[in-house]
Design a protein around this motif. Sequence first.
Motif, PDB file in Angstrom:
ATOM      1  N   SER A   1       0.845  -1.191   0.000  1.00 28.43           N
ATOM      2  CA  SER A   1       0.000   0.000   0.000  1.00 28.43           C
ATOM      3  C   SER A   1       0.883   1.245   0.000  1.00 28.43           C
ATOM      4  CB  SER A   1      -0.910   0.000   1.229  1.00 28.43           C
ATOM      5  OG  SER A   1      -0.134   0.076   2.426  1.00 28.43           O
ATOM      6  N   TRP A   2       0.233   2.383  -0.159  1.00 31.36           N
ATOM      7  CA  TRP A   2       0.988   3.642  -0.169  1.00 31.36           C
ATOM      8  C   TRP A   2       1.643   3.901   1.186  1.00 31.36           C
ATOM      9  CZ3 TRP A   2       0.011   7.685   3.151  1.00 31.36           C
ATOM     10  CH2 TRP A   2      -1.181   7.613   3.886  1.00 31.36           C
ATOM     11  N   GLU A   3       1.060   3.364   2.262  1.00 32.37           N
ATOM     12  CA  GLU A   3       1.651   3.554   3.582  1.00 32.37           C
ATOM     13  C   GLU A   3       2.987   2.830   3.699  1.00 32.37           C
ATOM     14  OE1 GLU A   3      -1.307   2.119   6.205  1.00 32.37           O
ATOM     15  OE2 GLU A   3      -2.691   3.793   5.892  1.00 32.37           O
ATOM     16  N   GLU A   4       3.105   1.688   3.033  1.00 30.26           N
ATOM     17  CA  GLU A   4       4.365   0.950   3.058  1.00 30.26           C
ATOM     18  C   GLU A   4       5.389   1.554   2.100  1.00 30.26           C
ATOM     19  OE1 GLU A   4       2.495  -3.461   4.055  1.00 30.26           O
ATOM     20  OE2 GLU A   4       2.826  -2.856   1.977  1.00 30.26           O
TER      21      GLU A   4
ATOM     22  N   PRO B   1       6.291   5.706   3.894  1.00 33.13           N
ATOM     23  CA  PRO B   1       6.044   5.843   5.335  1.00 33.13           C
ATOM     24  C   PRO B   1       6.224   7.275   5.830  1.00 33.13           C
ATOM     25  CG  PRO B   1       8.153   4.768   4.919  1.00 33.13           C
ATOM     26  CD  PRO B   1       7.461   4.866   3.601  1.00 33.13           C
ATOM     27  N   GLY B   2       7.116   8.024   5.178  1.00 36.97           N
ATOM     28  CA  GLY B   2       7.296   9.416   5.578  1.00 36.97           C
ATOM     29  C   GLY B   2       6.061  10.252   5.334  1.00 36.97           C
ATOM     30  N   LEU B   3       5.368   9.982   4.218  1.00 35.15           N
ATOM     31  CA  LEU B   3       4.137  10.710   3.924  1.00 35.15           C
ATOM     32  C   LEU B   3       3.060  10.400   4.950  1.00 35.15           C
ATOM     33  CD1 LEU B   3       2.472  12.503   2.044  1.00 35.15           C
ATOM     34  CD2 LEU B   3       1.957  10.472   0.677  1.00 35.15           C
ATOM     35  N   LYS B   4       2.980   9.141   5.385  1.00 33.63           N
ATOM     36  CA  LYS B   4       2.002   8.761   6.398  1.00 33.63           C
ATOM     37  C   LYS B   4       2.272   9.491   7.714  1.00 33.63           C
ATOM     38  CE  LYS B   4       0.149   4.777   8.903  1.00 33.63           C
ATOM     39  NZ  LYS B   4       0.236   3.307   9.096  1.00 33.63           N
TER      40      LYS B   4
END
Length: 253
Positions: A98-101, A104-107
Amino acid sequence: MAENLKVTLGDELVLLGSGRDGSVAAAIATIVGIIESGFPEVDQTLAQVPLPFFDDTFSMRGEAHKVVIRLDALNDLAGVAANIQTLPPHDKSLSLQSWEELQPGLKQAIKSDMVSAWFMYAVLIVLVALSVLNTQLMSLLERTREFGVMLTLELSPGRLACLVGMETCLLGLVLGLPLGLVRTFYLSVHGFTYPGMEELAARFNLSGRMYPQISLISAFWGPLTVFAGVLLAAVYPTMQIFSMRPVEAMQAV
């Protein structure tokens, strides 16, 4: 990239790389457009070519390195990911990320922004509650003689306190909520912007106008939270009515 390579529209660019089968991938492409994503790190390393051209040059044979899925809403991510994981694996080397993986900095940046937003929201509630407290106290002092007359006419302090509370409810929720919903609905259709927003949003490849989304949670959570703070702030001025003596209240200046 075009600026670094000193090329422009109509120039030819030599592409050199490695094919999927280990062969040397080389081709000459004609520049038909120069795009800007807003991210300098991406623009310096990205060159887009037609998919058939890439498939033939790099010997991909219809295969791909990555498959990117773009969803309409962030809430659809969990359901789509669950459906993909139920598919039979064609290649054990494939993995779903996913985009979170991937970012991670954006999350973490989004979480930090949410924490700061909730902090500012709490400060706003406190300021609104203090403003209502001051308004209620001033209203109580200005109408002390009127309250004294009403108490003399055998109106109980409880009913008088309910009257003051109804004024707060009428102005704060009954009138404020519909006006807020109408304004939010208008902005959700036409959007809103401010000077300099387009230039700032372009750096992140975003639109220069923002469109709020209306839902039951967004429509009632904020107003009800502020309304609860307003009611708490109105408790102290309302309690002063119970200690009010009618004769002394009518003689107040």
